[in-house]
Design a protein around this motif. Structure first.
Motif, PDB file in Angstrom:
ATOM      1  N   ALA A 169      -4.174 -40.605  -3.640  1.00 28.85           N
ATOM      2  CA  ALA A 169      -3.937 -39.543  -4.664  1.00 28.85           C
ATOM      3  C   ALA A 169      -4.116 -38.089  -4.309  1.00 28.85           C
ATOM      4  O   ALA A 169      -4.607 -37.781  -3.307  1.00 28.85           O
ATOM      5  CB  ALA A 169      -4.919 -39.838  -5.613  1.00 28.85           C
ATOM      6  N   ARG A 170      -3.275 -37.185  -4.947  1.00 28.43           N
ATOM      7  CA  ARG A 170      -3.406 -35.701  -4.927  1.00 28.43           C
ATOM      8  C   ARG A 170      -4.268 -35.335  -5.754  1.00 28.43           C
ATOM      9  O   ARG A 170      -4.518 -36.143  -7.129  1.00 28.43           O
ATOM     10  CB  ARG A 170      -2.134 -35.249  -5.464  1.00 28.43           C
ATOM     11  N   VAL A 171      -5.432 -34.524  -5.649  1.00 33.82           N
ATOM     12  CA  VAL A 171      -6.641 -34.296  -6.465  1.00 33.82           C
ATOM     13  C   VAL A 171      -6.668 -32.870  -6.819  1.00 33.82           C
ATOM     14  O   VAL A 171      -6.568 -32.072  -5.876  1.00 33.82           O
ATOM     15  CB  VAL A 171      -7.784 -34.853  -5.533  1.00 33.82           C
ATOM     16  N   ILE A 172      -6.888 -32.490  -8.139  1.00 33.32           N
ATOM     17  CA  ILE A 172      -7.021 -31.252  -8.730  1.00 33.32           C
ATOM     18  C   ILE A 172      -8.418 -31.321  -9.161  1.00 33.32           C
ATOM     19  O   ILE A 172      -8.706 -32.423  -9.761  1.00 33.32           O
ATOM     20  CB  ILE A 172      -5.968 -30.874  -9.753  1.00 33.32           C
ATOM     21  N   GLY A 173      -9.215 -30.450  -8.814  1.00 31.18           N
ATOM     22  CA  GLY A 173     -10.509 -30.395  -9.250  1.00 31.18           C
ATOM     23  C   GLY A 173     -11.303 -29.005  -9.929  1.00 31.18           C
ATOM     24  O   GLY A 173     -10.977 -28.071  -9.225  1.00 31.18           O
ATOM     25  N   THR A 174     -11.863 -29.320 -10.692  1.00 30.47           N
ATOM     26  CA  THR A 174     -12.638 -28.103 -11.496  1.00 30.47           C
ATOM     27  C   THR A 174     -13.948 -27.992 -10.930  1.00 30.47           C
ATOM     28  O   THR A 174     -14.630 -28.695 -10.817  1.00 30.47           O
ATOM     29  CB  THR A 174     -12.570 -28.278 -13.111  1.00 30.47           C
ATOM     30  N   ALA A 175     -14.175 -26.551 -10.865  1.00 24.12           N
ATOM     31  CA  ALA A 175     -15.476 -26.124 -10.006  1.00 24.12           C
ATOM     32  C   ALA A 175     -15.486 -24.609 -10.350  1.00 24.12           C
ATOM     33  O   ALA A 175     -14.465 -23.910 -10.511  1.00 24.12           O
ATOM     34  CB  ALA A 175     -15.363 -26.501  -8.685  1.00 24.12           C
ATOM     35  N   SER A 176     -16.693 -24.215 -10.001  1.00 22.34           N
ATOM     36  CA  SER A 176     -17.069 -22.543  -9.921  1.00 22.34           C
ATOM     37  C   SER A 176     -16.010 -22.059  -8.845  1.00 22.34           C
ATOM     38  O   SER A 176     -16.195 -23.006  -7.805  1.00 22.34           O
ATOM     39  CB  SER A 176     -18.254 -22.341 -10.148  1.00 22.34           C
ATOM     40  N   GLU A 177     -15.894 -20.895  -8.929  1.00 25.45           N
ATOM     41  CA  GLU A 177     -15.244 -20.229  -7.802  1.00 25.45           C
ATOM     42  C   GLU A 177     -16.086 -20.421  -6.369  1.00 25.45           C
ATOM     43  O   GLU A 177     -15.351 -20.529  -5.335  1.00 25.45           O
ATOM     44  CB  GLU A 177     -14.715 -18.766  -7.906  1.00 25.45           C
ATOM     45  N   GLY A 178     -17.097 -20.408  -6.541  1.00 28.53           N
ATOM     46  CA  GLY A 178     -18.104 -20.381  -5.220  1.00 28.53           C
ATOM     47  C   GLY A 178     -17.767 -21.798  -4.547  1.00 28.53           C
ATOM     48  O   GLY A 178     -18.497 -22.067  -3.346  1.00 28.53           O
TER      49      GLY A 178
END
Length: 307
Positions: free
Chosen positions: A171-180
């Protein structure tokens, strides 16, 4: 044997290093000499009493469900393993009492897999619960090659393994996270986005037609999930039961030897690694709990039990 115990619900201060009898090993079980265990948020939530309405708890409790170690003995009718074998387990039983923060733990073979050779003891101990949580949800959602997958909390304990599993599935993965955490996620092949206001718009910039699968590992993001999911897309959460009313799956991890072996095989194929943030000695379990409670740890917290 030495073990960490608590005799009532409370804070990490209730944890005590105790001397206990060695556990018995029943039919269909293995006795594991523990090399490493790992801390998960559920461990201190159980100790605080938050799951009292859900799970049978018999005091005194030895906490911990994750373990990596060596088979010390096998019970009756247990042909799957032999003494000396290196194993891992999500050693959750049907009640809470006999956990893994101990020199020895008995585990049903339905919870046990062979330790990945490519992971050290602490990495291996960090794989079972978080790995199974991600693996089982992504598979229940039918994640496959060619899908675009959004993972909420991609740099969290479950998310780090979830993004690698989704990538291994093609799969292609988009992930949410803080910029750090964005550079770290890029190294795992993830396209990171900052969570918070405007998240749906940022995801749509990367996937204008929407995403095929959403795996929520944090909770409280159902509105974003619904706004970026393609028609006919699949979504689920380990932290928000409200998804069931919106056509999604509310998941709770299960011990499963075949699933755990699949994760071990992914690790040995070079497709899955387990970052370890810090290692504590068994006697310092309370400090490990306090670190976990901060919620700001990237990677697993391990408990060293023996060398």
């Amino acid at each position: 044997m030495q073990a960490i115990t608590y005799s009532e619900y409370g804070t990490p201060d209730t944890l005590t290093l105790s001397e206990l009898p060695d556990p018995k090993v029943g039919p269909g079980e293995v006795l594991i000499r523990v090399r490493s265990a790992s801390v998960n948020p559920v461990d201190w939530k159980l100790m605080a009493g938050y799951l009292d309405g859900l799970m049978q708890v018999d005091f005194p409790v030895i906490p911990g469900w994750d373990v990596a170690g060596v088979v010390e003995a096998v019970g009756l009718d247990t042909p799957e393993y032999a003494v000396g074998g290196e194993v891992i387990s999500y050693a959750r039983k049907d009640w809470v009492q006999q956990g893994t923060f101990a020199e020895l733990v008995s585990a049903p073979v339905r919870t046990v897999a062979r330790k990945p050779k490519s992971l050290d003891w602490h990495q291996a101990a960090g794989l079972p619960l978080t790995g199974l949580t991600a693996y089982q949800l992504l598979n229940r959602l039918g994640t496959k090659a060619g899908d675009t997958v959004l993972i909420h909390a991609a740099a969290g304990g479950v998310g780090i393994l979830g993004v690698q599993i989704a990538r291994a599935l093609g799969a292609r993965v988009i992930g949410t996270a803080s910029e750090g955490n964005h550079e770290f996620l890029r190294e795992l092949g993830v396209e990171p986005v900052v969570y918070g206001d405007g998240l749906a718009e940022r995801v749509r910039e990367l996937a204008p037609e929407g995403v095929d699968v959403v795996a929520d590992f944090v909770g409280g993001v159902l509105d974003v999930t619904q706004s970026v999911l393609k028609e006919g897309g699949r979504h689920g959460s380990i932290a928000d039961g409200a998804v069931e009313g919106a056509g999604g799956i509310a998941a709770w991890v299960r011990p499963d030897a075949a699933d755990l072996q699949a994760l071990a095989d992914l690790a040995d194929a070079g497709k899955l690694t387990v970052p370890v943030a810090e290692v504590f000695d068994l006697a310092d379990a309370a400090a490990a709990y306090r670190l976990s409670q901060t919620g700001h740890v990237r990677g697993k917290i391990a408990i060293r039990v023996s060398d």
